[in-house]
Enzyme design. Sequence first.
Site, PDB file in Angstrom:
ATOM      1  N   ASP A  46      47.169 -20.784 -26.140  1.00  0.00           N
ATOM      2  CA  ASP A  46      47.590 -20.351 -24.808  1.00  0.00           C
ATOM      3  C   ASP A  46      46.556 -20.671 -23.743  1.00  0.00           C
ATOM      4  OD1 ASP A  46      49.753 -19.432 -26.093  1.00  0.00           O
ATOM      5  OD2 ASP A  46      49.385 -17.291 -25.749  1.00  0.00           O
ATOM      6  N   TYR A  49      46.896 -24.131 -22.472  1.00  0.00           N
ATOM      7  CA  TYR A  49      48.101 -24.220 -21.649  1.00  0.00           C
ATOM      8  C   TYR A  49      47.829 -23.620 -20.265  1.00  0.00           C
ATOM      9  CZ  TYR A  49      52.926 -23.453 -20.140  1.00  0.00           C
ATOM     10  OH  TYR A  49      54.094 -23.461 -19.435  1.00  0.00           O
ATOM     11  N   ASP A  50      47.210 -22.444 -20.262  1.00  0.00           N
ATOM     12  CA  ASP A  50      46.929 -21.772 -18.992  1.00  0.00           C
ATOM     13  C   ASP A  50      46.046 -22.637 -18.100  1.00  0.00           C
ATOM     14  OD1 ASP A  50      48.443 -19.608 -19.642  1.00  0.00           O
ATOM     15  OD2 ASP A  50      46.768 -18.368 -20.325  1.00  0.00           O
ATOM     16  N   SER A  95      58.777 -14.302 -14.633  1.00  0.00           N
ATOM     17  CA  SER A  95      57.532 -14.384 -15.374  1.00  0.00           C
ATOM     18  C   SER A  95      56.443 -13.718 -14.549  1.00  0.00           C
ATOM     19  CB  SER A  95      57.317 -15.865 -15.635  1.00  0.00           C
ATOM     20  OG  SER A  95      56.010 -16.207 -15.588  1.00  0.00           O
ATOM     21  N   LEU A  96      55.228 -13.701 -15.023  1.00  0.00           N
ATOM     22  CA  LEU A  96      54.145 -13.014 -14.309  1.00  0.00           C
ATOM     23  C   LEU A  96      53.071 -14.000 -13.897  1.00  0.00           C
ATOM     24  CD1 LEU A  96      53.694  -9.953 -16.689  1.00  0.00           C
ATOM     25  CD2 LEU A  96      54.552  -9.867 -14.342  1.00  0.00           C
ATOM     26  N   GLU A 129      49.228  -1.684 -18.628  1.00  0.00           N
ATOM     27  CA  GLU A 129      49.737  -1.574 -19.990  1.00  0.00           C
ATOM     28  C   GLU A 129      49.490  -2.891 -20.718  1.00  0.00           C
ATOM     29  OE1 GLU A 129      53.432  -1.417 -17.783  1.00  0.00           O
ATOM     30  OE2 GLU A 129      54.418  -2.392 -19.486  1.00  0.00           O
ATOM     31  N   LYS A 131      49.856  -6.376 -22.503  1.00  0.00           N
ATOM     32  CA  LYS A 131      50.835  -7.467 -22.457  1.00  0.00           C
ATOM     33  C   LYS A 131      51.085  -7.866 -23.904  1.00  0.00           C
ATOM     34  CE  LYS A 131      51.925 -11.740 -20.063  1.00  0.00           C
ATOM     35  NZ  LYS A 131      52.311 -12.627 -21.157  1.00  0.00           N
ATOM     36  N   ASP A 133      52.295  -9.740 -27.086  1.00  0.00           N
ATOM     37  CA  ASP A 133      52.504 -11.162 -27.371  1.00  0.00           C
ATOM     38  C   ASP A 133      53.727 -11.320 -28.274  1.00  0.00           C
ATOM     39  OD1 ASP A 133      52.069 -13.822 -27.234  1.00  0.00           O
ATOM     40  OD2 ASP A 133      50.327 -13.853 -28.560  1.00  0.00           O
ATOM     41  N   ARG A 152      65.294 -14.280 -22.858  1.00  0.00           N
ATOM     42  CA  ARG A 152      65.015 -14.662 -21.487  1.00  0.00           C
ATOM     43  C   ARG A 152      65.575 -16.052 -21.154  1.00  0.00           C
ATOM     44  NH1 ARG A 152      59.129 -15.154 -18.625  1.00  0.00           N
ATOM     45  NH2 ARG A 152      58.774 -16.691 -20.258  1.00  0.00           N
ATOM     46  N   GLU A 188      59.811  -6.159 -25.032  1.00  0.00           N
ATOM     47  CA  GLU A 188      59.263  -7.227 -25.862  1.00  0.00           C
ATOM     48  C   GLU A 188      59.573  -6.999 -27.334  1.00  0.00           C
ATOM     49  OE1 GLU A 188      57.855  -9.265 -23.794  1.00  0.00           O
ATOM     50  OE2 GLU A 188      56.580 -10.640 -24.950  1.00  0.00           O
ATOM     51  N   TYR A 240      59.669  -1.878 -21.457  1.00  0.00           N
ATOM     52  CA  TYR A 240      58.733  -1.721 -20.338  1.00  0.00           C
ATOM     53  C   TYR A 240      59.331  -2.084 -18.983  1.00  0.00           C
ATOM     54  CZ  TYR A 240      58.147  -6.687 -21.445  1.00  0.00           C
ATOM     55  OH  TYR A 240      58.384  -7.997 -21.722  1.00  0.00           O
ATOM     56  N   LYS A 304      51.144  -3.189 -12.569  1.00  0.00           N
ATOM     57  CA  LYS A 304      52.341  -3.155 -11.723  1.00  0.00           C
ATOM     58  C   LYS A 304      52.157  -2.078 -10.657  1.00  0.00           C
ATOM     59  CE  LYS A 304      55.058  -4.312 -15.796  1.00  0.00           C
ATOM     60  NZ  LYS A 304      55.895  -3.799 -16.890  1.00  0.00           N
ATOM     61  N   LYS A 328      44.880 -11.723 -18.105  1.00  0.00           N
ATOM     62  CA  LYS A 328      44.796 -12.295 -19.448  1.00  0.00           C
ATOM     63  C   LYS A 328      43.407 -12.066 -20.043  1.00  0.00           C
ATOM     64  CE  LYS A 328      48.224 -14.763 -20.724  1.00  0.00           C
ATOM     65  NZ  LYS A 328      48.559 -16.051 -20.437  1.00  0.00           N
ATOM     66  N   CYS A 433      16.462 -20.292 -52.580  1.00  0.00           N
ATOM     67  CA  CYS A 433      17.884 -20.580 -52.697  1.00  0.00           C
ATOM     68  C   CYS A 433      18.590 -19.423 -53.409  1.00  0.00           C
ATOM     69  CB  CYS A 433      18.073 -21.869 -53.476  1.00  0.00           C
ATOM     70  SG  CYS A 433      19.783 -22.192 -53.891  1.00  0.00           S
ATOM     71  N   CYS A 436      19.871 -20.709 -57.018  1.00  0.00           N
ATOM     72  CA  CYS A 436      19.036 -21.113 -58.162  1.00  0.00           C
ATOM     73  C   CYS A 436      17.613 -20.584 -58.081  1.00  0.00           C
ATOM     74  CB  CYS A 436      19.011 -22.637 -58.286  1.00  0.00           C
ATOM     75  SG  CYS A 436      18.073 -23.440 -56.974  1.00  0.00           S
ATOM     76  N   CYS A 451      17.535 -26.103 -50.072  1.00  0.00           N
ATOM     77  CA  CYS A 451      17.127 -25.765 -51.430  1.00  0.00           C
ATOM     78  C   CYS A 451      16.453 -26.987 -52.042  1.00  0.00           C
ATOM     79  CB  CYS A 451      18.362 -25.374 -52.239  1.00  0.00           C
ATOM     80  SG  CYS A 451      18.140 -25.459 -54.016  1.00  0.00           S
ATOM     81  N   CYS A 457      19.995 -26.862 -59.282  1.00  0.00           N
ATOM     82  CA  CYS A 457      20.699 -25.842 -58.501  1.00  0.00           C
ATOM     83  C   CYS A 457      22.194 -25.959 -58.788  1.00  0.00           C
ATOM     84  CB  CYS A 457      20.440 -26.033 -57.011  1.00  0.00           C
ATOM     85  SG  CYS A 457      21.395 -24.879 -55.990  1.00  0.00           S
TER      86      CYS A 457
HETATM   87  S1  IVH Z   1      56.666  -7.076 -17.058  1.00  0.00           S
HETATM   88  C1  IVH Z   1      59.150  -9.326 -13.727  1.00  0.00           C
HETATM   89  N1  IVH Z   1      55.246  -6.009 -18.971  1.00  0.00           N
HETATM   90  O1  IVH Z   1      55.129 -11.357 -20.370  1.00  0.00           O
HETATM   91  C2  IVH Z   1      58.179  -9.314 -14.809  1.00  0.00           C
HETATM   92  N2  IVH Z   1      55.985  -8.237 -19.230  1.00  0.00           N
HETATM   93  O2  IVH Z   1      54.505 -13.586 -18.531  1.00  0.00           O
HETATM   94  C3  IVH Z   1      58.555  -8.417 -15.908  1.00  0.00           C
HETATM   95  N3  IVH Z   1      55.307  -9.227 -21.383  1.00  0.00           N
HETATM   96  O3  IVH Z   1      58.397 -12.398 -19.716  1.00  0.00           O
HETATM   97  C4  IVH Z   1      57.635  -8.489 -17.018  1.00  0.00           C
HETATM   98  N4  IVH Z   1      54.280  -7.474 -22.172  1.00  0.00           N
HETATM   99  O4  IVH Z   1      57.895 -11.390 -22.018  1.00  0.00           O
HETATM  100  C5  IVH Z   1      55.890  -7.105 -18.539  1.00  0.00           C
HETATM  101  N5  IVH Z   1      54.019  -4.910 -20.613  1.00  0.00           N
HETATM  102  C6  IVH Z   1      54.665  -5.986 -20.174  1.00  0.00           C
HETATM  103  C7  IVH Z   1      54.727  -7.164 -20.942  1.00  0.00           C
HETATM  104  C8  IVH Z   1      55.396  -8.264 -20.437  1.00  0.00           C
HETATM  105  C9  IVH Z   1      54.645  -8.712 -22.422  1.00  0.00           C
HETATM  106  C10 IVH Z   1      55.835 -10.601 -21.320  1.00  0.00           C
HETATM  107  C11 IVH Z   1      57.270 -10.702 -20.950  1.00  0.00           C
HETATM  108  C12 IVH Z   1      57.304 -11.548 -19.721  1.00  0.00           C
HETATM  109  C13 IVH Z   1      56.019 -12.280 -19.812  1.00  0.00           C
HETATM  110  C14 IVH Z   1      55.546 -12.702 -18.445  1.00  0.00           C
END
Ligand code: IVH
Length: 731
Positions: A46, A49-50, A95-96, A129, A131, A133, A152, A188, A240, A304, A328, A433, A436, A451, A457
């Site tokens: 990840d 990717y990020d 997504s976030l 809270e 996140k 995986d 999703r 999730e 959540y 949030k 992250k 060693c 031995c 050694c 040995c």
């Molecule tokens: S809130 C509008 N809370 O992360 C956004 N997402 O990168 C609502 N995820 O698609 C998402 N834990 O699959 C939220 N405590 C959490 C989360 C969470 C995992 C995932 C979720 C989302 C992705 C966003």
Amino acid sequence: MEISLREIDVEALDAEQAAAELEALAAELSAHDEAYHTKDAPVVPDGVYDRLKQRNEAIETRFPDLKLADSPSEKVGGKLSSKFEKITHRVAMLSLDNAFNDDDVRDFSARLKRFLKMPAHAVLPLTAEPKIDGLSLALRYEKGELVYAATRGNGQVGENVTSNARTIADVPAKLSGNPPDVIEVRGEVYMTKDDFAELNRAQEEAGKQTYVNPRNTAAGSLRQLDPSITAARPLKFFAYAWGEVSDMPSDTQSGMVKKLAEYGFSTNPLMGRFETIEALLEHYHRIEMERADLAYDIDGVVYKVDDLGLQERLGFVSKSPRWAIAHKFPAELAWTTLLAIDIQVGRTGALSPVARLEPITVGGVVVENATLHNEDYIAGIDSKGQPIRDGKDIRVGDTVQVYRAGDVIPKIADVDLSRRPADSVPYQFPTVCPECGSEAVREEGDSVRRCTGGLICPAQATEKLKHFVSRQAFDIEGLGSKQVEYFYSLPDDDPLHIRTPKDIFTLAERDQAEELRKLRNREGFGETSAANLFAAIEEKRTIPLARLIFALGIRHVGEVVGADLARHFETWDSFVSTIDTAAKEAVAETVVAKERKAVLAASPAWSEIINIDGIGDSVAQALTKTLSQEAERASIDALIAMLTIESPEKIEANSDFAGKTIVFTGSLERMSRDEAKAMALRLGAKAAGSVSSKTDLLVAGPGAGSKLKKAQDFGIETIDEDEWFRRVEGS
Ligand code: IVH
């Protein structure tokens, strides 16, 4: 020399480069999206990717006009699999945005306040809270009954996985309490680390392929066409968030989550509500420390805005809510306990310290061991004598930070001194060693302690034997590491013991002894396997010189050096007599350092060796040293007496490839990689393992990646396998 575009800072790119880089990033990110979302099989961690995504966004910010119509920054999730019915989300599943450090979080809070026109010191409560995986799931309930479950998907349209979701214990078929008429609960789906390990154990027992990590296994399990498969997998669900709700039962994020719990959902116990950023960050770091001990994988903390009225005012920016952010964890890092430091003794006697760790998932892979390199590294000193980890040493009992970079062996990045046990003591690196009992010495300028036991040995002897029979060396079928260990473990009075390579070639002879002690009557062997092993050994009695030299396991003498030496000397006798002469002429070890150079230079034999292309002083030293050691030499001579050694094929120096450096990459279909290299050598070319400015030609098969890219960046000629064969035939 040209350098790769990817290495240029965003700030330094010109418009033309930026456009090319945006195209390249879009293609790469889309391939990763496909691998991650559609195939549930990511090919990069990840963190990687990020970073690609961040780079893409940074370039778009600098060159807004160059932003592609289908920019990766506008995309959510991957393409849909066609096997499921589609469900259009009434409220998009977004997504976030990400934060990568504490300052990003402070910026986030300041941004919110600016947007809401709140004074900087005003209180703006946020929730925090873990996140999880896993993969997100939307559950629609009407009059308290589950109507459908959807993944999703691309954020707008998801897959109907209702029958599968019904098999998850955490997904109530009917809600409790007093739910609104219509409520779409989001959360999730995940698998615990223990359940994942258990599942993999079962797979292994059944001889089936094991899974990569809990997330992909959870995703694969939920997206099964047969719900009974999903039912058999231990999936869990945390609620959540929500989509459409007919009548909101609360006006805060934290209040809503409490309601979800009342309706019968599992909600995460680590969710908190905080009024200051400092308290929020403290919670983040607490969760980060607890991460290893949690039953499930998490990859960050989600913040949030608690007030739903403010959430509404804040709204969305393209693909993600302005009112939330995912903080992250640093990529591929995790804290765990160092249980012990073990010392492994290698083929050349090197003592390598290995960290035994409390098992922990790092980047989706369970890590139990990490390399500690050498004694200086443990003490906190690098190879140049400079402090590493601010000079902190590593001790048994320490809380250590483990990281994985790509696919390489895990390493230890840091030590948390505040969690160091009061009674801990600095690690004492052994000076004998552990295998031995021979003295283990560090030569000047060498960071490795070795050694001095040589063949006495057991660790060195078995590692040498394993190397000797390995695929690139003698490649004896039926004689692998396990068998080597077995034969080595036999006592001296057992007719079938193997101590050094020569014993392999007398094994069949020694098997003529008493019936009961014959190989075919031993555990793990039978009539056929014993006969096969003897035949396989017999077959390798004739061996190419290059393989033989490599098989001896001399320090610094790898496959390529072995081939270089074989090509130069052509026969074993010429090879060994030159080394013997060099050892005599140079008497390298008895000469003081200052005079050594002159003495060596005056030795024609020594000069001959070090003048071979690709061979230097350290190889020459290792060769003379090894072949002058009495026991070692006796063992080698005895071995040679039993073999027929083939000289290397003459090089066709006139070929078009003479003197060229060729790199092979990707999967080759018409030849093995070893064969490809051998072909290159026969044609007078050199086969190299990596692309550099010295590379003349790249032969790339399907799946070629970074080497192909690098070759293109260098402007190196690149051909496919078919073209390679055409040219070889024509040359
Ligand atoms: S809130 C509008 N809370 O992360 C956004 N997402 O990168 C609502 N995820 O698609 C998402 N834990 O699959 C939220 N405590 C959490 C989360 C969470 C995992 C995932 C979720 C989302 C992705 C966003």
